[in-house]
Scaffold this motif. Structure first.
Motif, PDB file in Angstrom:
ATOM      1  N   VAL A  73       0.842  -1.202   0.000  1.00 55.40           N
ATOM      2  CA  VAL A  73       0.000   0.000   0.000  1.00 55.40           C
ATOM      3  C   VAL A  73       0.876   1.252   0.000  1.00 55.40           C
ATOM      4  O   VAL A  73       0.706   2.149  -0.834  1.00 55.40           O
ATOM      5  N   PHE A  74       1.850   1.293   0.907  1.00 60.38           N
ATOM      6  CA  PHE A  74       2.677   2.502   0.958  1.00 60.38           C
ATOM      7  C   PHE A  74       3.603   2.599  -0.249  1.00 60.38           C
ATOM      8  O   PHE A  74       3.834   3.679  -0.773  1.00 60.38           O
ATOM      9  N   GLY A  75       4.121   1.451  -0.675  1.00 62.17           N
ATOM     10  CA  GLY A  75       4.966   1.469  -1.874  1.00 62.17           C
ATOM     11  C   GLY A  75       4.188   1.961  -3.076  1.00 62.17           C
ATOM     12  O   GLY A  75       4.669   2.787  -3.854  1.00 62.17           O
ATOM     13  N   ALA A  76       2.962   1.483  -3.227  1.00 59.86           N
ATOM     14  CA  ALA A  76       2.138   1.892  -4.366  1.00 59.86           C
ATOM     15  C   ALA A  76       1.837   3.383  -4.299  1.00 59.86           C
ATOM     16  O   ALA A  76       1.954   4.098  -5.304  1.00 59.86           O
ATOM     17  N   LEU A  77       1.486   3.851  -3.094  1.00 61.26           N
ATOM     18  CA  LEU A  77       1.150   5.275  -2.981  1.00 61.26           C
ATOM     19  C   LEU A  77       2.374   6.147  -3.241  1.00 61.26           C
ATOM     20  O   LEU A  77       2.303   7.128  -3.988  1.00 61.26           O
ATOM     21  N   CYS A  78       3.510   5.770  -2.618  1.00 62.04           N
ATOM     22  CA  CYS A  78       4.730   6.560  -2.827  1.00 62.04           C
ATOM     23  C   CYS A  78       5.118   6.541  -4.303  1.00 62.04           C
ATOM     24  O   CYS A  78       5.496   7.564  -4.875  1.00 62.04           O
ATOM     25  N   GLY A  79       5.019   5.369  -4.920  1.00 62.84           N
ATOM     26  CA  GLY A  79       5.369   5.254  -6.334  1.00 62.84           C
ATOM     27  C   GLY A  79       4.440   6.082  -7.200  1.00 62.84           C
ATOM     28  O   GLY A  79       4.875   6.796  -8.101  1.00 62.84           O
ATOM     29  N   ALA A  80       3.153   6.006  -6.907  1.00 60.93           N
ATOM     30  CA  ALA A  80       2.179   6.739  -7.705  1.00 60.93           C
ATOM     31  C   ALA A  80       2.397   8.246  -7.565  1.00 60.93           C
ATOM     32  O   ALA A  80       2.416   8.981  -8.552  1.00 60.93           O
ATOM     33  N   VAL A  81       2.605   8.675  -6.320  1.00 63.03           N
ATOM     34  CA  VAL A  81       2.797  10.109  -6.093  1.00 63.03           C
ATOM     35  C   VAL A  81       4.070  10.600  -6.786  1.00 63.03           C
ATOM     36  O   VAL A  81       4.064  11.608  -7.491  1.00 63.03           O
ATOM     37  N   SER A  93      11.692  -0.108  -2.892  1.00 62.45           N
ATOM     38  CA  SER A  93      11.821  -0.885  -4.128  1.00 62.45           C
ATOM     39  C   SER A  93      10.454  -1.045  -4.797  1.00 62.45           C
ATOM     40  O   SER A  93      10.342  -1.020  -6.026  1.00 62.45           O
ATOM     41  N   ILE A  94       9.403  -1.178  -3.988  1.00 66.34           N
ATOM     42  CA  ILE A  94       8.061  -1.259  -4.565  1.00 66.34           C
ATOM     43  C   ILE A  94       7.702   0.077  -5.217  1.00 66.34           C
ATOM     44  O   ILE A  94       7.190   0.132  -6.332  1.00 66.34           O
ATOM     45  N   ALA A  95       8.012   1.162  -4.500  1.00 66.41           N
ATOM     46  CA  ALA A  95       7.700   2.483  -5.037  1.00 66.41           C
ATOM     47  C   ALA A  95       8.402   2.706  -6.375  1.00 66.41           C
ATOM     48  O   ALA A  95       7.828   3.290  -7.299  1.00 66.41           O
ATOM     49  N   THR A  96       9.632   2.211  -6.490  1.00 62.79           N
ATOM     50  CA  THR A  96      10.374   2.411  -7.736  1.00 62.79           C
ATOM     51  C   THR A  96       9.703   1.684  -8.899  1.00 62.79           C
ATOM     52  O   THR A  96       9.525   2.248  -9.983  1.00 62.79           O
ATOM     53  N   LEU A 116      -5.384   7.519 -11.142  1.00 66.35           N
ATOM     54  CA  LEU A 116      -4.197   6.991 -10.477  1.00 66.35           C
ATOM     55  C   LEU A 116      -4.513   5.705  -9.708  1.00 66.35           C
ATOM     56  O   LEU A 116      -3.821   4.697  -9.848  1.00 66.35           O
ATOM     57  N   LEU A 117      -5.577   5.752  -8.917  1.00 65.18           N
ATOM     58  CA  LEU A 117      -5.861   4.606  -8.051  1.00 65.18           C
ATOM     59  C   LEU A 117      -6.521   3.456  -8.801  1.00 65.18           C
ATOM     60  O   LEU A 117      -6.188   2.297  -8.583  1.00 65.18           O
ATOM     61  N   TYR A 118      -7.460   3.779  -9.678  1.00 60.56           N
ATOM     62  CA  TYR A 118      -8.196   2.706 -10.343  1.00 60.56           C
ATOM     63  C   TYR A 118      -7.556   2.317 -11.677  1.00 60.56           C
ATOM     64  O   TYR A 118      -7.129   1.188 -11.863  1.00 60.56           O
ATOM     65  N   HIS A 119      -7.460   3.282 -12.588  1.00 66.18           N
ATOM     66  CA  HIS A 119      -6.978   2.942 -13.927  1.00 66.18           C
ATOM     67  C   HIS A 119      -5.529   2.479 -13.929  1.00 66.18           C
ATOM     68  O   HIS A 119      -5.161   1.571 -14.656  1.00 66.18           O
ATOM     69  N   ILE A 120      -4.732   3.114 -13.106  1.00 65.08           N
ATOM     70  CA  ILE A 120      -3.306   2.760 -13.146  1.00 65.08           C
ATOM     71  C   ILE A 120      -2.934   1.745 -12.069  1.00 65.08           C
ATOM     72  O   ILE A 120      -2.447   0.661 -12.377  1.00 65.08           O
ATOM     73  N   LEU A 121      -3.193   2.081 -10.795  1.00 67.42           N
ATOM     74  CA  LEU A 121      -2.733   1.156  -9.749  1.00 67.42           C
ATOM     75  C   LEU A 121      -3.523  -0.141  -9.756  1.00 67.42           C
ATOM     76  O   LEU A 121      -2.953  -1.233  -9.768  1.00 67.42           O
ATOM     77  N   TRP A 122      -4.834  -0.032  -9.751  1.00 70.05           N
ATOM     78  CA  TRP A 122      -5.633  -1.244  -9.620  1.00 70.05           C
ATOM     79  C   TRP A 122      -5.604  -2.070 -10.905  1.00 70.05           C
ATOM     80  O   TRP A 122      -5.283  -3.246 -10.886  1.00 70.05           O
ATOM     81  N   LEU A 123      -5.909  -1.451 -12.031  1.00 68.08           N
ATOM     82  CA  LEU A 123      -6.016  -2.231 -13.256  1.00 68.08           C
ATOM     83  C   LEU A 123      -4.658  -2.575 -13.865  1.00 68.08           C
ATOM     84  O   LEU A 123      -4.481  -3.644 -14.435  1.00 68.08           O
ATOM     85  N   GLN A 124      -3.700  -1.674 -13.749  1.00 75.61           N
ATOM     86  CA  GLN A 124      -2.448  -1.870 -14.469  1.00 75.61           C
ATOM     87  C   GLN A 124      -1.321  -2.407 -13.602  1.00 75.61           C
ATOM     88  O   GLN A 124      -0.378  -2.978 -14.119  1.00 75.61           O
ATOM     89  N   CYS A 125      -1.377  -2.142 -12.313  1.00 75.26           N
ATOM     90  CA  CYS A 125      -0.232  -2.507 -11.466  1.00 75.26           C
ATOM     91  C   CYS A 125      -0.537  -3.657 -10.520  1.00 75.26           C
ATOM     92  O   CYS A 125       0.327  -4.052  -9.743  1.00 75.26           O
ATOM     93  N   ILE A 131       1.063  -7.602  -6.513  1.00 73.58           N
ATOM     94  CA  ILE A 131       0.969  -8.942  -5.929  1.00 73.58           C
ATOM     95  C   ILE A 131       2.360  -9.564  -5.870  1.00 73.58           C
ATOM     96  O   ILE A 131       2.753 -10.176  -4.884  1.00 73.58           O
ATOM     97  N   ARG A 132       3.120  -9.368  -6.947  1.00 76.08           N
ATOM     98  CA  ARG A 132       4.475  -9.902  -6.948  1.00 76.08           C
ATOM     99  C   ARG A 132       5.290  -9.320  -5.786  1.00 76.08           C
ATOM    100  O   ARG A 132       5.974 -10.049  -5.067  1.00 76.08           O
ATOM    101  N   GLN A 133       5.186  -8.013  -5.619  1.00 77.39           N
ATOM    102  CA  GLN A 133       5.930  -7.385  -4.531  1.00 77.39           C
ATOM    103  C   GLN A 133       5.451  -7.890  -3.175  1.00 77.39           C
ATOM    104  O   GLN A 133       6.242  -8.133  -2.271  1.00 77.39           O
ATOM    105  N   ALA A 134       4.136  -8.058  -3.057  1.00 74.20           N
ATOM    106  CA  ALA A 134       3.581  -8.539  -1.787  1.00 74.20           C
ATOM    107  C   ALA A 134       4.091  -9.946  -1.467  1.00 74.20           C
ATOM    108  O   ALA A 134       4.434 -10.241  -0.318  1.00 74.20           O
ATOM    109  N   THR A 135       4.195 -10.795  -2.489  1.00 73.11           N
ATOM    110  CA  THR A 135       4.692 -12.150  -2.228  1.00 73.11           C
ATOM    111  C   THR A 135       6.165 -12.118  -1.810  1.00 73.11           C
ATOM    112  O   THR A 135       6.589 -12.903  -0.976  1.00 73.11           O
ATOM    113  N   TYR A 136       6.917 -11.188  -2.369  1.00 65.84           N
ATOM    114  CA  TYR A 136       8.317 -11.022  -1.945  1.00 65.84           C
ATOM    115  C   TYR A 136       8.380 -10.695  -0.457  1.00 65.84           C
ATOM    116  O   TYR A 136       9.153 -11.287   0.291  1.00 65.84           O
ATOM    117  N   VAL A 137       7.597  -9.713  -0.069  1.00 65.57           N
ATOM    118  CA  VAL A 137       7.668  -9.245   1.313  1.00 65.57           C
ATOM    119  C   VAL A 137       7.240 -10.361   2.258  1.00 65.57           C
ATOM    120  O   VAL A 137       7.873 -10.610   3.285  1.00 65.57           O
TER     121      VAL A 137
END
Ligand SMILES: Nc1ncnc2c1ncn2[C@@H]1O[C@H](COP(=O)(O)OP(=O)(O)O)[C@@H](O)[C@H]1O
Ligand code: SF4
Ligand SMILES: [Mg+2]
Lengths: 338, 273
Positions: free
Chosen positions: B86-94, B147-150, B179-188, B193-199
Motif C-alpha cells: 500500500v505505501f509502496g504503491a502510494l509513494c510510487g504513484a505520487v 523498491s516497490i515504489a520504484t 491513479l488509483l483505479y486505472h493505473i494502480l488497480w487495473l495496471q499494477c 501482488i508480486r511485490q507482496a509475495t516477496y515481502v
C-alpha cells in the motif's frame, strides 16, 4: 469579431515550450503564435500542416489539456481558463479529444464494452445498469463495433481501435470533438472506413475540429480548412476550394504538391522541387517576419523578400471566407473586401 | 516461456500459496498446548497413522507443530506485505505523477531508506530493541517500500508519458480515480501482488532465521518452522523427519510465493502483448 453563435472562440493564443538544458541554456519553442480560432456549431473545421506546426498543441489548448501563455479560449461564451477544476471536469464532457496515440485513448485492461460502461456511468449518472448496456450497444453499433464489444484493445486492429476511441467519446454526447489525426497509420481501405464513419457522424450534426495532414480526408469531410505553419495559421480556405483555386499561400501550395507527389509513386523523389526545410535563417528573423520566408520562391520572384523577413504578414482576404497571411496575396482582391 | 508451462507453474505455485494461506487461517483455531503435547512414549515416530509427518525428539506431532508454527510468521507476513504494497504503491504513484517538491521529497526519502541493508538493519533493530515479530515485520515493510515504489513509479511514468493520463483527464475522470483505479488497480495489480509475495516470503525468511539462531525469534516450546529445524539439528542420522519436514516447508513456501508472484506478473505482461 466573436459571435454569440460560436461554440468555440479562441483569441491570441500563445503557447511556448521551454526546454531547459544546463549546458546550452533554455531553448524556447513557440508552438502557438497568436492564433485565433472559431468553430461554429455543426461545422467541421480542419487543421492541416506538417508535423511540428502546432496542430496538436492547439487542440490541447482549446480543450484545456495544457496551459496557455497568452490569449483566451471561450467555449459557449465561457472563459475556459477561468473555470475552476471541478467545473472544468463537468464541462469536459462537452468537448472531447481523440488522441492521435491510440493506446492513450483506450484502457489496455478493459474491454470496449467495459470502457463504454465506465464512461456512461461517469457522464450519464442517471442511467441504470440495463439502460447503460443498451446505450453501450447503440454506441457500438453506431461505430460498427458491436461484434467486437468484448475484446480488449490488444486484440483490436488499428481501425477498430479508432472506432473504439470514437465510441468512448460519443458516450459523453460531446458538442465538440477534437480528433487528432484520426486516420494516421491506417492503410487505405481502413482509412476509407474511418472516413465514412466520420462522415456519418458529421451527418448527425456533430462538430469537429479535425486535425490531419491527410488532404484526402480533409477534402471529404471538412467545411473550412485552416493551414498551420510554425505555430501560426497562415490561411483559411473553404474546403471545396482546397487545391481548386489559384489563390493559395505558397506553403499551402507546397503541401498540396507534396500530397500529389506522395500519390504518384513513379516520380523519383529527387525531382521534388521543394526542399524539406521550413524556416531557419534565423527562425525567420526571430519570428518577426513571415515564417515561410526562408523557403519562399514567391517572395524572391516578387522581390519582397526583405520585407517578408522583417514583418509579419497580416491576413489578406482573397475570396469569400478565404484569407491568406502573405504579402504576395493579390492586392486588388484584398482591397475589394476591406 | 510457453503458455502451458506458464499455466502449470501458476497452478503449482498457486497451490502452495493457497495451502499456506489455508494453514495460516485455521492454525489459530486449532487448540494446542506445547507442554501437553510432549509424549515420551511416542519419540521419533516415523510417519504413519496418527502422525502423518511422524513425531520429534519429545514425541510431539510434527504436522501439528508445522501447522501451529505458521502463526509465527503468517499474520506478521500479511501485515508487512499489505503495508509495504500500500505505501509502496502510494509513494510510487505520487512520485510518478506529481512534480516538484512532493516528488523530490518522496524520492529522497525512498533513496535514503534504500541505502540500508535490510537484514543487517533488522538484526540491528533486534539487538537494540529485542522486538516482537510484529515490529520486525513492520520494519521489513518499511524497508521494502522504496523498491516497490520504484517499480510502480516506473510504470506510472511509462503510462503517463504516452498521453495516457491526459486522455483520461480529457475524458473527465478525476486524477485520483485515474491513479488509483486505472493505473494502480487495473495496471499494477500483478506487479503489486508480486511485490507482496516477496515481502511475505522475506518475513518468513527473517522469522525462520531469527528462530533458528534462537536469540530473538519464537522460543521453545512454542513452535516455529525455524526453531523446529534448530531443535531437530541434533537428530541427524537418527531421524530425518523432524527437521526435513519444516525445512522443506520453508523452502517450498518461499519458493512458491516468489514463483507465484513472478509468474502472475509475467502472465499479465503476456496478456497485454
Ligand atoms: N510537451 C512538449 N514539450 C516541448 N515541446 C513540445 C511539446 N509538445 C509539443 N512541442 C513542440 O511544439 C511544436 C508543435 O508540436 P505539435 O503541436 O505536436 O505539432 P503537430 O501536432 O502539428 O505535429 C513542436 O515543435 C514540438 O516539438
Ligand atoms: S509573406 Fe512573403 S515569404 Fe511569406 S509566404 Fe508570402 S511572399 Fe512568401
Ligand atoms: Mg500532432
Amino acid at each position: 469579431m466573436s459571435e454569440r453563435s460560436d461554440l468555440l472562440s479562441a483569441r491570441g493564443l500563445v503557447k511556448r515550450f521551454r526546454s531547459r538544458s544546463l549546458l546550452r541554456g533554455g531553448q524556447t519553442t513557440i508552438a502557438l503564435d497568436a492564433v485565433d480560432l472559431d468553430v461554429h456549431p455543426g461545422e467541421v473545421v480542419a487543421l492541416i500542416g506538417e508535423s511540428g506546426s502546432g496542430k496538436t498543441t492547439l487542440g490541447k489548448v482549446v480543450t484545456r489539456l495544457t496551459g496557455l501563455d497568452e490569449g483566451q479560449v471561450l467555449f459557449e461564451g465561457e472563459d475556459l481558463f477561468a473555470v475552476d477544476r471541478g467545473e472544468l471536469r463537468e464541462r469536459r464532457r462537452s468537448f472531447q479529444m481523440v488522441f492521435q496515440n491510440q493506446t492513450a485513448n483506450l484502457h489496455p485492461k478493459m474491454s470496449v464494452r467495459e470502457m463504454l460502461d465506465e464512461s456512461l456511468r461517469l457522464h450519464r449518472p442517471g442511467l441504470g445498469e440495463g439502460e447503460r448496456r443498451q446505450h453501450a450497444d447503440e454506441l457500438l453499433d453506431r461505430v460498427g463495433l458491436l461484434p467486437r464489444a468484448d475484446q480488449r484493445p490488444a486484440s483490436l486492429s488499428g481501425g477498430e481501435k479508432r472506432r473504439a476511441g470514437l465510441a468512448r467519446i460519443l458516450a459523453t454526447k460531446p458538442k465538440l470533438i477534437v480528433a487528432d489525426e484520426p486516420t494516421s497509420g491506417l492503410d487505405a481501405a481502413i482509412k476509407l472506413q474511418i472516413i465514412d464513419l466520420l462522415k456519418q457522424l458529421k451527418g448527425e450534426k456533430l462538430t469537429y475540429l479535425l486535425i490531419s495532414h491527410d488532404l484526402g480526408l480533409v477534402r471529404r469531410i471538412a467545411d473550412r480548412v485552416l493551414v498551420m505553419l510554425k505555430g501560426r495559421i497562415i490561411e483559411e480556405v473553404p474546403a471545396p476550394l482546397l487545391g481548386q483555386t489559384r489563390f493559395h499561400h505558397p506553403y499551402t501550395g507546397r503541401l498540396m504538391r507534396a500530397a500529389d507527389l506522395a500519390r504518384d509513386r513513379r516520380r523519383p523523389p529527387r525531382e521534388r522541387r521543394d526542399p524539406p526545410r521550413v524556416t531557419r535563417p534565423d527562425e525567420a528573423e526571430a519570428r518577426g517576419g513571415c515564417v515561410y520566408s526562408p523557403d519562399c520562391a514567391l517572395a524572391e520572384r516578387l522581390g519582397i523578400l526583405s520585407r517578408c523577413r522583417r514583418e509579419r504578414p497580416p491576413a489578406q482576404v482573397v475570396g469569400e471566407s478565404h484569407w491568406i497571411a502573405c504579402f504576395g496575396a493579390p492586392s486588388e482582391l484584398a482591397e475589394e473586401d476591406e | 516461456m510457453g503458455d502451458s508451462r506458464l499455466r502449470v507453474g501458476l497452478y503449482l505455485s498457486g497451490t502452495v500459496v493457497g495451502l499456506v494461506l489455508l494453514l495460516g487461517v485455521i492454525a489459530p483455531f486449532v487448540p494446542y498446548d506445547p507442554a501437553d503435547a510432549v509424549d515420551y512414549d511416542q519419540l521419533l515416530q516415523a510417519p504413519g497413522m496418527g502422525h502423518i509427518f511422524g513425531t520429534d525428539g519429545q514425541g510431539r506431532d510434527v504436522a501439528m507443530r508445522l501447522l501451529k508454527g505458521t502463526e509465527a510468521f503468517f499474520l506478521p507476513g500479511l501485515m508487512a506485505a499489505a503495508l509495504a504494497t500500500v505505501f509502496g504503491a502510494l509513494c510510487g504513484a505520487v512520485s510518478g505523477y506529481a512534480g516538484g517538491w512532493l516528488r523530490g521529497g518522496v524520492l529522497g526519502t525512498m533513496q535514503l531508506i534504500d541505502t540500508l541493508p535490510r537484514l543487517v538493519f533488522i538484526i540491528l533493530v533486534c539487538t537494540i530493541l529485542n522486538p516482537s515479530i510484529y515490529l520486525i515485520a513492520f520494519v521489513a515493510a518499511v524497508l521494502f517500500v522504496p523498491s516497490i515504489a520504484t517499480v510502480i513509479r516506473r510504470r506510472v511514468e511509462a503510462l503517463g508519458s504516452e498521453d495516457y493520463i491526459l486522455a483520461h483527464v480529457a475524458h473527465g475522470f478525476r486524477p485520483v480515480r485515474i491513479l488509483l483505479y486505472h493505473i494502480l488497480w487495473l495496471q499494477c495489480r500483478p506487479l503489486l501482488i508480486r511485490q507482496a509475495t516477496y515481502v511475505f516470503g522475506y518475513v518468513l525468511f527473517v522469522e525462520v532465521a531469527l528462530s533458528y539462531l534462537g536469540d530473538y525469534g519464537v522460543q521453545e516450546p512454542d513452535p516455529s518452522w525455524g526453531n523446529m529445524v534448530a531443535q531437530a539439528r541434533g537428530l541427524r542420522g537418527v531421524s530425518a523427519w523432524p527437521w526435513a519436514v519444516p525445512a522443506v516447508a520453508i523452502v517450498v513456501t518461499i519458493a512458491g510465493f516468489l514463483a507465484f508472484g513472478n509468474l502472475l506478473a509475467r502472465a499479465d505482461e503476456e496478456e497485454v502483448r
